[in-house]
Design an enzyme around this catalytic site. Structure first.
Site, PDB file in Angstrom:
ATOM      1  N   TRP A 166       0.739  -1.395   0.126  1.00 55.95           N
ATOM      2  CA  TRP A 166       0.085  -0.081   0.134  1.00 55.95           C
ATOM      3  C   TRP A 166       0.929   1.056   0.060  1.00 55.95           C
ATOM      4  O   TRP A 166       0.307   2.340   0.536  1.00 55.95           O
ATOM      5  CB  TRP A 166      -0.931   0.259   1.287  1.00 55.95           C
ATOM      6  CG  TRP A 166      -2.015  -0.899   1.513  1.00 55.95           C
ATOM      7  CD1 TRP A 166      -1.749  -1.657   2.760  1.00 55.95           C
ATOM      8  CD2 TRP A 166      -2.885  -1.657   0.597  1.00 55.95           C
ATOM      9  NE1 TRP A 166      -3.160  -2.895   2.339  1.00 55.95           N
ATOM     10  CE2 TRP A 166      -3.471  -2.599   1.143  1.00 55.95           C
ATOM     11  CE3 TRP A 166      -3.276  -1.232  -0.836  1.00 55.95           C
ATOM     12  CZ2 TRP A 166      -4.526  -3.079   0.594  1.00 55.95           C
ATOM     13  CZ3 TRP A 166      -4.250  -1.924  -1.269  1.00 55.95           C
ATOM     14  CH2 TRP A 166      -4.892  -2.966  -0.492  1.00 55.95           C
ATOM     15  N   ARG A 292     -31.386  22.887 -11.597  1.00 57.46           N
ATOM     16  CA  ARG A 292     -32.091  21.938 -12.193  1.00 57.46           C
ATOM     17  C   ARG A 292     -33.424  22.096 -11.885  1.00 57.46           C
ATOM     18  O   ARG A 292     -33.841  22.310 -10.555  1.00 57.46           O
ATOM     19  CB  ARG A 292     -31.390  20.607 -11.505  1.00 57.46           C
ATOM     20  CG  ARG A 292     -32.388  19.418 -11.803  1.00 57.46           C
ATOM     21  CD  ARG A 292     -32.391  18.962 -13.053  1.00 57.46           C
ATOM     22  NE  ARG A 292     -33.057  17.530 -13.178  1.00 57.46           N
ATOM     23  CZ  ARG A 292     -33.633  17.071 -14.637  1.00 57.46           C
ATOM     24  NH1 ARG A 292     -33.191  17.738 -15.691  1.00 57.46           N
ATOM     25  NH2 ARG A 292     -34.227  15.996 -14.592  1.00 57.46           N
ATOM     26  N   GLN A 361     -26.965  11.724  -4.587  1.00 55.34           N
ATOM     27  CA  GLN A 361     -28.326  11.934  -4.685  1.00 55.34           C
ATOM     28  C   GLN A 361     -29.045  13.158  -5.256  1.00 55.34           C
ATOM     29  O   GLN A 361     -30.211  13.002  -6.035  1.00 55.34           O
ATOM     30  CB  GLN A 361     -28.884  11.431  -3.250  1.00 55.34           C
ATOM     31  CG  GLN A 361     -30.170  11.246  -3.128  1.00 55.34           C
ATOM     32  CD  GLN A 361     -30.553   9.847  -3.550  1.00 55.34           C
ATOM     33  OE1 GLN A 361     -29.655   9.219  -3.684  1.00 55.34           O
ATOM     34  NE2 GLN A 361     -31.741   9.641  -3.920  1.00 55.34           N
ATOM     35  N   LEU A 363     -27.960  15.045  -7.423  1.00 52.76           N
ATOM     36  CA  LEU A 363     -27.726  15.072  -8.927  1.00 52.76           C
ATOM     37  C   LEU A 363     -28.658  14.123  -9.699  1.00 52.76           C
ATOM     38  O   LEU A 363     -28.547  13.976 -10.895  1.00 52.76           O
ATOM     39  CB  LEU A 363     -26.277  15.003  -9.303  1.00 52.76           C
ATOM     40  CG  LEU A 363     -25.492  16.371  -9.430  1.00 52.76           C
ATOM     41  CD1 LEU A 363     -25.167  16.919  -8.103  1.00 52.76           C
ATOM     42  CD2 LEU A 363     -24.073  16.193 -10.334  1.00 52.76           C
ATOM     43  N   GLY A 364     -28.790  13.219  -8.864  1.00 58.03           N
ATOM     44  CA  GLY A 364     -29.808  12.064  -9.562  1.00 58.03           C
ATOM     45  C   GLY A 364     -29.253  11.165 -10.659  1.00 58.03           C
ATOM     46  O   GLY A 364     -27.853  10.960 -10.221  1.00 58.03           O
ATOM     47  N   GLU A 388      -4.175   5.814   6.718  1.00 62.16           N
ATOM     48  CA  GLU A 388      -3.661   6.587   8.082  1.00 62.16           C
ATOM     49  C   GLU A 388      -4.429   6.147   9.171  1.00 62.16           C
ATOM     50  O   GLU A 388      -4.735   7.349  10.119  1.00 62.16           O
ATOM     51  CB  GLU A 388      -3.715   8.319   7.804  1.00 62.16           C
ATOM     52  CG  GLU A 388      -2.775   8.822   6.855  1.00 62.16           C
ATOM     53  CD  GLU A 388      -1.437   9.267   7.346  1.00 62.16           C
ATOM     54  OE1 GLU A 388      -0.464   8.828   6.640  1.00 62.16           O
ATOM     55  OE2 GLU A 388      -1.343   9.689   8.452  1.00 62.16           O
ATOM     56  N   GLU A 392     -12.232   3.000  12.533  1.00 62.14           N
ATOM     57  CA  GLU A 392     -12.254   2.334  13.703  1.00 62.14           C
ATOM     58  C   GLU A 392     -11.104   2.568  14.588  1.00 62.14           C
ATOM     59  O   GLU A 392     -11.171   2.411  15.914  1.00 62.14           O
ATOM     60  CB  GLU A 392     -12.403   0.725  13.433  1.00 62.14           C
ATOM     61  CG  GLU A 392     -13.549   0.467  12.718  1.00 62.14           C
ATOM     62  CD  GLU A 392     -13.844   0.793  11.407  1.00 62.14           C
ATOM     63  OE1 GLU A 392     -12.812   0.850  10.536  1.00 62.14           O
ATOM     64  OE2 GLU A 392     -14.997   1.084  10.746  1.00 62.14           O
TER      65      GLU A 392
END
Ligand SMILES: Cc1cc2nc3c(=O)[nH]c(=O)nc-3n(C[C@H](O)[C@H](O)[C@H](O)COP(=O)(O)OP(=O)(O)OC[C@H]3O[C@@H](n4cnc5c(N)ncnc54)[C@H](O)[C@@H]3O)c2cc1C
Length: 408
Positions: A166, A292, A361, A363-364, A388, A392
């Site tokens: 990684w 919109r 959401q 912007l549909g 980093e 959790e």
């Protein structure tokens, strides 16, 4: 925070305001227009790093100046603007600093002077740095790192063996900083960091990962096969290491755990990355909601949409406040009594995922396509709850601070 904490102010200095608009312009005119292309290419955007280098934005000098900015806000302000432009390209530009910070935090002045500039190169010949701590079996559990560093006294060299994973810029960096175990019996207290100079024999890139987001940032395994580095490449020097190990063996406090110290110092910076992405998403969604129209009026006139935007804006601002507080505390040597650095990263990372989801959401169907940037921002944002230290792990650290218990 105690009542006698002076000096925290949300007023940015004139210099910092100037820096912010200078980076914003770069983010708007250079980074944003290139973002979709480099996301698709899944390659390090060398030409953009080069551009950043030419204007002095990709340089040790720039980061040092922001790092020492007295308010502590230089780094979070700069990073927020870059990541407002694009997270993948942003990480390609700031990725080297993780390696540089690990040397600055624990290294000698000679080491900082010799190696940090080589992590950035210069205009026309830019270079990268990589910080390699994680391993296939040592992610959250940094103490179980298996990479070994053995001292060859006769040659005054350290011999490194192991597999890192990684690593941002891993294998393509000029300078790698590798966390290795010097005394496995001591767990994370028996670890140290080593600078692997350019072209060191035995260091190679393993698998390069194909990722969900931040795809312009290179992430790969780094394999260390009998890599020999000069004695002077042990970050902080041998005397300091020997003293620390002796203290740990006597059962006294072991001082800094090399990797943890680096992560702790850099967490508000990661929070600032998340704030940049979250802010981009709110701005974009708000503009969309204004223009919109459905049912004969802008969708933003529906409370169902406007309330979402209100929550989004409020959580970006709340995350920024935690980030600035933590950065200010770090700069002014305030003790992180409640793990405020980890707190900022936790809240900002979770915020970025939530806010970019809400932006899709709003912007549909358009939000779900690659014609619009919000789906990319959503993919990018997810990394902030993982690298980093996952969310959790941040909760575990904050939980320990809050309860005073050994939360596992
Ligand atoms: C794109 C990318 C770039 C990265 N860049 C770098 C880099 O430059 N250098 C570097 O060294 N590393 C880097 N990392 C590694 C990153 O820091 C680790 O992925 C991260 O620390 C998590 O480790 P892990 O992936 O092994 O997950 P694991 O530790 O295996 O965790 C898996 C899951 O278990 C949970 N978990 C683990 N332990 C606990 C616990 N005690 N309590 C509750 N839950 C727990 C985790 O939260 C997580 O949800 C990068 C990762 C990615 C994806």
């Amino acid at each position: 925070m105690s009542d006698d904490t002076p000096g925290f102010s949300l007023d940015l200095s004139d210099d910092l305001r100037e820096v912010r608009s200078w980076i914003h312009e770069f983010a708007e005119t250079v980074i944003r227009p290139a973002a979709a292309e480099w996301d698709e290419r899944e390659q390090t955007p060398w030409p953009i790093i080069e551009e950043a280098s030419k204007i002095g934005l990709y340089s040790l000098d720039f980061y040092a100046t922001q790092f020492f900015e007295p308010s502590g806000l230089g780094i979070p302000v700069a990073i927020e603007e870059l990541f407002w432009g694009d997270a993948g390209i942003g990480l390609s530009i700031v990725g080297s600093t993780l390696a540089a910070v690990s040397v600055v935090a624990n290294g000698t002045n000679e080491q900082i002077g010799e190696w940090c500039p080589q992590m950035f190169g210069e205009p026309g010949d830019v270079k990268l740095g990589a910080f390699c701590s994680s391993e296939p079996n040592a992610g959250s559990d940094v103490g179980s790192i298996k990479t070994r560093a053995v001292y060859d006294e006769a040659a005054d060299e350290w011999v490194l063996n192991g597999t890192k994973t990684w690593a941002t810029n891993g294998g393509i960096a000029n300078v790698h900083v590798v966390v290795a175990s010097v005394d496995p019996a001591l767990g994370s207290r028996g670890q140290a960091s080593f600078i692997v100079p350019p072209g060191a024999k035995g260091l190679s890139q393993g698998q390069k990962f194909r990722k969900h987001g931040i795809r312009a940032s290179h992430t790969a395994e780094v394999i260390l096969d009998d890599v020999r580095v000069p004695g002077r490449c042990l970050v902080g020097g041998k005397e300091k290491l020997d003293e620390r190990l002796a203290r740990v063996r006597e059962g006294k406090s072991g001082g800094g755990q090399a990797a943890m110290k680096t992560f702790e110092a850099s967490r508000p910076s990661v929070a600032a990355m998340a704030v940049g992405v979250g802010r981009a998403a709110v701005e974009y969604a708000a503009e969309y909601a204004r223009t919109r129209e459905q049912f004969g009026k802008p969708i933003g006139t529906n409370q169902g949409v406007a309330f979402q935007l209100a929550d989004m804006q409020a959580s970006v601002d709340a995350a920024r406040l935690l980030t600035w507080r933590a950065a200010w505390m770090a700069r002014n040597d305030k003790p992180f009594v409640n793990a405020e650095g980890s707190m900022s990263k936790l809240v900002a990372g979770e915020m970025a995922v939530r806010v970019t989801d809400q932006a899709i959401q709003i912007l549909g169907g358009n939000g779900y396509t690659r014609e619009y940037p919000v789906e990319r921002w959503h993919r990018d944002a997810k990394i902030f709850t993982i690298f980093e230290g996952t969310s959790e792990i941040q909760r575990m650290i904050v939980g320990r601070a809050v309860t005073g218990l050994d939360v596992r």
